[in-house]
Design a protein around this motif. Structure first.
Motif, mmCIF file in Angstrom:
data_model
loop_
_atom_site.group_PDB
_atom_site.id
_atom_site.type_symbol
_atom_site.label_atom_id
_atom_site.label_comp_id
_atom_site.label_asym_id
_atom_site.label_seq_id
_atom_site.Cartn_x
_atom_site.Cartn_y
_atom_site.Cartn_z
ATOM 1 N N ASN A 52 0.805 -1.211 0.000
ATOM 2 C CA ASN A 52 0.000 0.000 0.000
ATOM 3 C C ASN A 52 0.844 1.269 0.000
ATOM 4 N N GLN A 55 -0.974 3.970 -1.921
ATOM 5 C CA GLN A 55 -2.074 4.576 -1.169
ATOM 6 C C GLN A 55 -1.553 5.459 -0.035
ATOM 7 N N GLY A 77 -12.492 0.116 -0.022
ATOM 8 C CA GLY A 77 -11.991 -1.223 -0.309
ATOM 9 C C GLY A 77 -12.915 -2.272 0.264
ATOM 10 N N SER A 81 -9.666 -5.889 3.355
ATOM 11 C CA SER A 81 -8.609 -5.360 2.489
ATOM 12 C C SER A 81 -7.578 -4.543 3.251
ATOM 13 N N GLU A 196 -8.351 4.345 -2.938
ATOM 14 C CA GLU A 196 -8.887 3.001 -3.138
ATOM 15 C C GLU A 196 -7.841 1.959 -2.811
ATOM 16 N N ASP A 198 -6.566 -1.632 -3.425
ATOM 17 C CA ASP A 198 -6.663 -2.737 -4.372
ATOM 18 C C ASP A 198 -6.406 -4.045 -3.637
ATOM 19 N N SER A 201 -1.364 -7.448 -4.592
ATOM 20 C CA SER A 201 -0.747 -8.084 -5.758
ATOM 21 C C SER A 201 -0.133 -9.414 -5.344
#
Length: 675
Positions: A52, A55, A77, A81, A196, A198, A201
């Protein structure tokens, strides 16, 4: 909360109001330091926190762009999350930017007035200083925060209307809001920016697992590792639990865990299912308890022990298993919290909340009886015994568990556990009567009054309506207060309880007396006198000296000066040993003497009130005494002394948060000294 009364922009002190029933002022909290140590320690993020940085950088840019005002970021989110963790991580990294501290609050379904009460308490204000209205509390919070840089972390926000009153005013402050509902108006009114989250990954997911398990072990089984990452689908919560499962079995191949997850088929939370199955029996029971626990408050170790019937060692071992499995987190002082995604899963394991609610209801009532020995519990539930705590411990327990008790009352009402609703309403009285949570108090006692009716106990209903009336009075809704106290008196008579009837009648009389000073309706003062005379007769019939003395004091407020003097003489023989009541008696001696034309002795008693009240902290009595002394000085032609007394009273009212009194004094000064 749905009405608009908001200020767009930045300013140090702003007040907008309409029909504000309560206290509003823009002064520092009594006894609070100008430079406060951050009241809430900022937790260091977990070592496995990943993915993050983008973010976090976005949050920093939001703050930097708003240096002349207040930066607002909406963190979005999916559940699990890591939205809350992102906010905590940013605040931890940048806490040196905020000289006023970092303030985390959880909204959920809590009234915003109560959230503001918590913030004002952290800012250093006492409960007696809090305004009762939403607008008043918001104005006080904005005034206090206006000269400070603070970070406000708002979790579980359902609407922008909930967030508006919480916004600080200090330039350089930052507000991070975890979105649980639509917050569009925050963007249109205050230029809030979305950030936001995500899904993690694959690279970040490997990093989370590697921190928890070790790189070598993961690299030894690349196939199962990648399948585990695919199953967790970027959920930080599920990856953390999966990593904890692997770490708990260091010699077991990853393939074995994958096999167990596969056997769960298409279930929504296979990782949580496996984690739950791996727990020992006591830990599984504790997990189910967290899922069934009402509200979203922290759970105490002692609650777990009582509800599950575990001893200290068993309970600590069960909680340690859940902490190790990353299913709960310790919050200090033997209290624990479960994150949202785990709670959703735990709630599906089938434990009903009834046993938890029953524990809170019985324990809280026993604790409350140690704070205020009211005696109603023993009348309603024969064989009742108070808790074995001292008064200070009991009061602290109630304050700590307040949100859990309110949530338990709501759950009990929905479940039809009528007696438990009434127990919880009675238990919350020592905290509610202090003021600060009137909306909550109304809801709890309204439900309790309905539950008492369904239970078929007119005595319980009388008590609930009396408490409901007091909640109305805290909100300055005198018409509703009178209605509910009158209903309480009817129910008490129906129950055949002279004590409950006397309590309701006294409350009705005092509500009428208070209303007479604020409402234009005719007959209120006469109604107050009628009810307070009846209250004295009932008290004398009961033969309780203290109750009778209080009834004499209350009747003196509405009686003619000569009769009032005799009532106060009799009341003082019982109440003079209580410092607070002694001050009240002196105040009314002075007021009634002045009303009867005896200014000099009256002024002497009032000066004594000012001295005693300043030392003892009885601010309302001090303000009232100074106000009457100002009127006496003006009647004698001493305008200088009158002005000094009134301004002294005004300063006390402002400093201590009694804005209704402050407004009255400002009106009085303007009317009498207008050029």
């Amino acid at each position: 909360m749905g009405e608009g009364n908001f200020f767009d922009g930045s300013a140090g002190s702003v007040f907008q109001g309409r029909d504000v029933y309560g206290d509003v002022h823009f002064h520092a909290p009594a006894g609070a330091s100008v430079s406060l140590v951050p009241p809430v320690p900022v937790l260091e993020p977990p070592r496995h926190y990943r993915n993050n940085e983008r973010q976090l950088d976005e949050l920093s840019r939001v703050h930097e762009r708003a240096r002349a005002g207040v930066g607002i970021a909406i963190v979005r989110g999916a559940p699990g999350s890591g939205r809350s963790t992102l906010c905590e991580c940013w605040a931890f990294r940048h806490q040196d930017r905020f000289d006023g501290g970092v303030y985390p609050v959880r909204l959920g379904r809590r009234p915003v007035t109560d959230v503001l009460a918590d913030l004002l308490a952290l800012a250093g204000y006492g409960a007696q200083q809090w305004p009762q209205s939403l607008e008043g509390r918001s104005a006080m919070w904005r005034a206090w925060s206006g000269g400070r840089r603070i970070a406000l972390l708002v979790d579980d926000a359902m609407s922008a209307a909930e967030v508006f009153p919480l916004l600080p005013a200090g330039a350089g402050s930052m507000v991070l809001v975890v979105e649980a509902g639509r917050l569009t108006e925050l963007k249109t009114r205050h230029s809030a920016q979305d950030v936001e989250l995500d899904p993690l990954s694959d690279e970040a997911a490997r990093g989370v697992l590697a921190e928890l398990v070790g790189v070598e072990r993961l690299d030894a089984e690349p196939g199962p590792r990648e399948e585990l990452i695919r199953i967790c689908a970027g959920s930080a919560a599920e990856l953390t639990v999966a990593g904890a499962l692997l770490a708990d079995s260091p010699g077991r191949p990853l393939e074995r865990l994958i096999g167990r997850i596969r056997r769960k088929g298409s279930l929504a939370s296979p990782v949580f299912d496996v984690a739950y199955e791996r727990l020992r029996e006591d830990a599984q029971a504790a997990y189910r308890l967290f899922g069934a626990h009402p509200g979203d408050g922290d759970v105490a170790l002692e609650t777990l022990m009582a509800v599950l019937g575990l001893d200290l060692d068993e309970a600590e071992d069960a909680l340690a298993d859940l902490v190790r499995a990353k299913l709960i987190e310790p919050m200090g002082a033997d209290r624990y919290r479960m994150a949202e995604l785990a709670r959703l899963h735990a709630a599906g394991q089938g434990r009903p909340p009834s046993k938890i609610v029953a524990h809170y209801a019985r324990t809280a009532l026993a604790v409350a009886e140690k704070v205020l020995a009211r005696g109603w519990a023993a009348r309603l539930w024969p064989g009742f015994e108070p808790a074995g705590l001292d008064q200070a411990e009991a009061r602290q327990w109630l304050r700590t568990e307040r949100l859990n008790l309110v949530a338990a009352a709501e759950t009990a009402y929905k479940e039809g556990a009528h007696e438990d609703v009434c127990r919880l309403a009675l238990a919350l009285w020592p905290v509610h009567q202090e003021g600060g949570h009137p909306a909550e108090m109304v809801t709890v006692n309204r439900d309790a009054a309905s539950a008492a009716g369904a239970w078929g106990s007119p005595l319980a209903a009388a008590l609930m309506f009396t408490q409901w009336g007091f909640a109305d009075g805290q909100r300055r809704d005198w018409a509703s207060a009178r209605e509910h106290h009158a209903r309480a008196a009817e129910l008490a008579a129906q129950a055949g309880s002279a004590e409950a009837r006397a309590t309701a009648v006294e409350s009705l009389g005092l509500a009428c007396f208070e209303a007479s000073a604020h409402e234009p309706a005719e007959g209120l003062l006469a109604e107050a006198e009628e009810q307070l005379r009846l209250n004295l007769r009932l008290a004398e019939e009961l033969g309780e000296p203290r109750r009778t003395a209080l009834a004499q004091l209350h009747l003196a407020k509405v009686a003619a000066p000569e009769e009032a003097a005799g009532l106060l003489d009799r009341a003082s023989t019982e109440l003079d040993r209580e410092p607070g009541n002694r001050v009240k008696i002196l105040l009314w001696r002075g007021r009634k003497a002045v009303d009867g034309g005896h200014r000099e002795p009256g002024a002497g008693w009032l000066r004594e009130v000012v001295e005693l009240a300043a030392t003892g902290g009885w601010h309302r009595e001090r303000i009232a005494a100074l106000r009457v002394l100002a009127e006496v000085a003006l009647a004698e032609g001493d305008r200088e002394s009158a002005t000094a007394r009134a301004e002294d009273a005004l300063n006390v009212a402002r400093l201590q948060g009694f804005t209704a009194e402050a407004l009255d004094l400002m009106e009085w000064l303007e009317e009498r000294f207008r050029p």
